[in-house]
Design a protein around this motif. Sequence first.
Motif, PDB file in Angstrom:
ATOM      1  N   ASN A  50       6.040  54.116  -5.143  1.00  0.00           N
ATOM      2  CA  ASN A  50       6.644  54.535  -3.870  1.00  0.00           C
ATOM      3  C   ASN A  50       6.800  53.349  -2.927  1.00  0.00           C
ATOM      4  O   ASN A  50       7.829  53.197  -2.259  1.00  0.00           O
ATOM      5  N   ARG A 271       9.125  55.796 -12.490  1.00  0.00           N
ATOM      6  CA  ARG A 271       8.149  56.673 -11.824  1.00  0.00           C
ATOM      7  C   ARG A 271       7.836  57.888 -12.681  1.00  0.00           C
ATOM      8  O   ARG A 271       6.669  58.270 -12.846  1.00  0.00           O
ATOM      9  N   ASP A 378       1.812  58.722  -0.565  1.00  0.00           N
ATOM     10  CA  ASP A 378       2.422  59.964  -0.095  1.00  0.00           C
ATOM     11  C   ASP A 378       1.344  61.041  -0.078  1.00  0.00           C
ATOM     12  O   ASP A 378       0.832  61.426  -1.147  1.00  0.00           O
ATOM     13  N   GLN A 381       2.038  63.994  -2.370  1.00  0.00           N
ATOM     14  CA  GLN A 381       1.946  63.608  -3.781  1.00  0.00           C
ATOM     15  C   GLN A 381       0.479  63.465  -4.193  1.00  0.00           C
ATOM     16  O   GLN A 381       0.091  63.890  -5.292  1.00  0.00           O
TER      17      GLN A 381
END
Length: 416
Positions: A50, A271, A378, A381
């Motif tokens: 990220n 990812r 995040d 996440q």
Amino acid sequence: MLLSRYERMIARRYLLPGRSEAFIAVVAGFSLVAVMLGVAALIVVMSVMNGFRAELFDKISGLNGHAVINGYGGQVRDWRNVLDEVKKTPGVTSATPLIEQPLFASFNGRVEFALVRGMRVEDIRDNPTLKGKEVVGSFKRLTPGSEQIAIGSRLAESLGATIGSEIAIINPQGVATPFGTNMRIVKYRIAAIFEVGVYDYDKAFIIMPMEDAQTLLLLGDAVGMIRIDTVNPDKVGEILAPLEDKVNDKGQITDWRQMNRELFEALSVDRIVSFTILSIILLVASFNIVSSLIMLVRAKTRDIAVLRTMGATRGGLMRIFVTVGTTIGALGVGAGGILAFFFITFRMQVVWFIGAVTGQKVWDPEMRFLTELPAKTDPFQTFAICAMALLFAFLATLYPAWKAASTDPVQVLRYE
């Protein structure tokens, strides 16, 4: 899941086995460590991915904008009217004229590829990606006609130049003569050395006032492109759609997705692949929990039979073993979160340590685009990763708990 007092007591007792069950405790410890490593690896890797995407996007869009209008033939002559038209478009936050041309820079016999960019002085000083990124010198020294420039730190290193050095910029498209085209060579003094953190930019960029770039490239009053920023980069196509017909005869609109499609698509795929592969660690940890609980059930078969004869229900026994396994998973998740926080906070120190131990350059800016390992955690996440780990741990307890609840006390105690 509510437990009665005796169920909590037994679950606590089974979480801390006695000396005779040390092997079971070791297996349970391995399960906890596996969950911890799985959670930490997922959080760290996803945070780095990220951060890499966000940092790369910020740096690229900071210099190139969310979209650009490239003039036909590399020139936008009526750029002031185009600029006014762009600024009137709803959703556009800023628009700036740019000149960008690949040339060559020379100093003390060394010649390097350079990407010369001409910008208005106020745009250079107010650009968020450039602002405060001077390693030596200052952008304030760049004024039209001063013949002073700013160059990237890696380019300065390759040329062997420093602040105050006079370098030559070579423009192969010079002045036409009866004997051919003479290359245009103009000397400039370095007023600032900057580092934005993207290797390719620091390796090639030379920034100068737009008027000086027009003189160097013999453009007259024309510019090469117009850089555009919008309120939402993900909707840049929708925002700029009404503008296409208005500037179609002046140039072509290209947004950041078209300019860097391969790079960001590769990051998205990476990812997904990384998340999938690292999730296998959590599955392995779940199997370890299953193994440790099955061993615990086998070791406690007689105790379970006695509890059944004393009135313990099947549901109560299931709750006990589900609690034991889920607690191991929860402790692993908590420890994994702490470990991930440590790695993310001291990520560069960890990279340097690994490099010192292995003797390898773990983080190479030439390969990774960015000069430092980025990270952006995040919260949603992270919560999803922890929830997934807890779910795997819970599911892993169901079969051993069912086996414990299915124990027949008559068969177990027949020969006792």
